[in-house]
Motif scaffolding. Structure first.
Motif, PDB file in Angstrom:
ATOM      1  N   GLU A   1      28.807 -16.186 -88.679  1.00 25.27           N
ATOM      2  CA  GLU A   1      28.074 -17.141 -87.840  1.00 25.27           C
ATOM      3  C   GLU A   1      27.520 -16.458 -86.599  1.00 25.27           C
ATOM      4  O   GLU A   1      26.421 -16.793 -86.143  1.00 25.27           O
TER       5      GLU A   1
ATOM      6  N   ARG B   1      23.560 -16.640 -85.956  1.00 24.22           N
ATOM      7  CA  ARG B   1      22.989 -17.267 -84.759  1.00 24.22           C
ATOM      8  C   ARG B   1      22.045 -16.320 -84.026  1.00 24.22           C
ATOM      9  O   ARG B   1      21.128 -16.774 -83.333  1.00 24.22           O
TER      10      ARG B   1
ATOM     11  N   LEU C   1      28.505 -22.669 -92.020  1.00 22.32           N
ATOM     12  CA  LEU C   1      27.338 -22.499 -91.142  1.00 22.32           C
ATOM     13  C   LEU C   1      26.571 -23.792 -90.908  1.00 22.32           C
ATOM     14  O   LEU C   1      25.554 -23.788 -90.209  1.00 22.32           O
TER      15      LEU C   1
END
Length: 275
Positions: free
Chosen positions: A72, A76, A142
């Motif tokens: 993640e 991001r 996610l």
């Protein structure tokens, strides 16, 4: 026999229409859209790998994260990169470029496009494809089903505008909402870094609130107002384009309001703890 022949003629007619549409839109100057999609996918892969490399060297806490959190973390960074790119391009086309200006007498605003506007949308399609792939692969770590729906709608609308040149102005208006993404991602990074009680975390929450209000609430109101003022031009679009211009922003607007309610609730909770 006559009915069978009539059916065959109808099928042939539909095939001819589909081929004409394909030649007119999808295959016209195809290098730019397809090259930009590939470029967007490659850029996402590069950002993911660079983030993993840099984070492992310069962030001591990165190695202590779980595998899900590291995925993640890298994911991001991709969404932040895309958000910055598409926000800059969207603001330029909507507010500074003359391409979609009412003062420019160059046909309906709903049919205007350029090589740069098409290329930028292609990069965005590449990102949404890459991110949707990661969401599905690591589902649901996610993001849940709402993220899948969001990305599918985004891919459909952005890809259509890119390939046909229809409704690009409204596509860019919606994409301005990506300006909230870096703040959302920073909030997650601060949380993972153990800074949930810091002043930076509170300030970030306030910035997200105002950014969301402007980019995902007020701007959508302006979008629908613009569609209303230019509906005589909007209704000249093909049925698919008309559907995407009206329905996709409407669905996203509802989702934005739902998320905004969560943002307000979270901000109130954070401010209450600070008192």
């Amino acid at each position: 026999m006559l009915a069978s022949k009539t059916t065959a003629m109808e099928i042939k007619s539909y095939q001819n229409q589909a081929e004409a549409l394909l030649k007119e839109y999808v295959l016209a100057d195809s290098f730019i859209p397809y090259a930009s999609i590939i470029g967007g996918l490659v850029a996402c892969k590069m950002v993911y790998d660079l983030t993993q490399l840099i984070s492992a060297v310069h962030f001591k806490s990165f190695s202590s994260l779980s595998k899900v959190q590291r995925n993640e973390w890298n994911n991001r960074s991709i969404s932040t990169f895309h958000a910055i790119f598409i926000t800059v391009m969207s603001l330029y086309f909507v507010f500074w470029s003359d391409l979609y200006s009412d003062e420019l007498l160059a046909g309906f605003v709903t049919f205007r496009s350029s090589s740069l506007s098409t290329f930028s949308l292609g990069v965005s399609v590449g990102y949404f494809l890459a991110d949707l792939g990661m969401i599905c692969w690591f589902y649901p770590s996610l993001g849940g089903m709402e993220y899948v729906v969001h990305h599918l709608l985004s891919i459909a609308a952005v890809a259509y505008a890119m390939l046909t040149g229809e409704g690009q102005l409204y596509t860019y208006m919606v994409l301005i909402s990506e300006t909230t993404t870096p703040g959302i991602n920073l909030r997650w990074y601060l949380d993972v870094a153990g800074m949930k009680r810091s002043g930076a975390y509170v300030m970030n929450g306030v910035v997200i609130f105002f950014a969301w209000l402007v980019a995902r609430i007020l701007l959508f109101i302006y979008l629908f107002y613009h569609i209303y003022l230019h509906y005589d031009q909007v209704k000249q679009m093909h049925n698919i384009g008309l559907f995407l211009v009206v329905v996709v922003p409407s669905v996203l607007a509802v989702m934005n309001l739902m998320w905004f309610a969560k943002i307000i609730k979270g901000l109130k909770k954070t401010l209450t703890k600070r008192q």
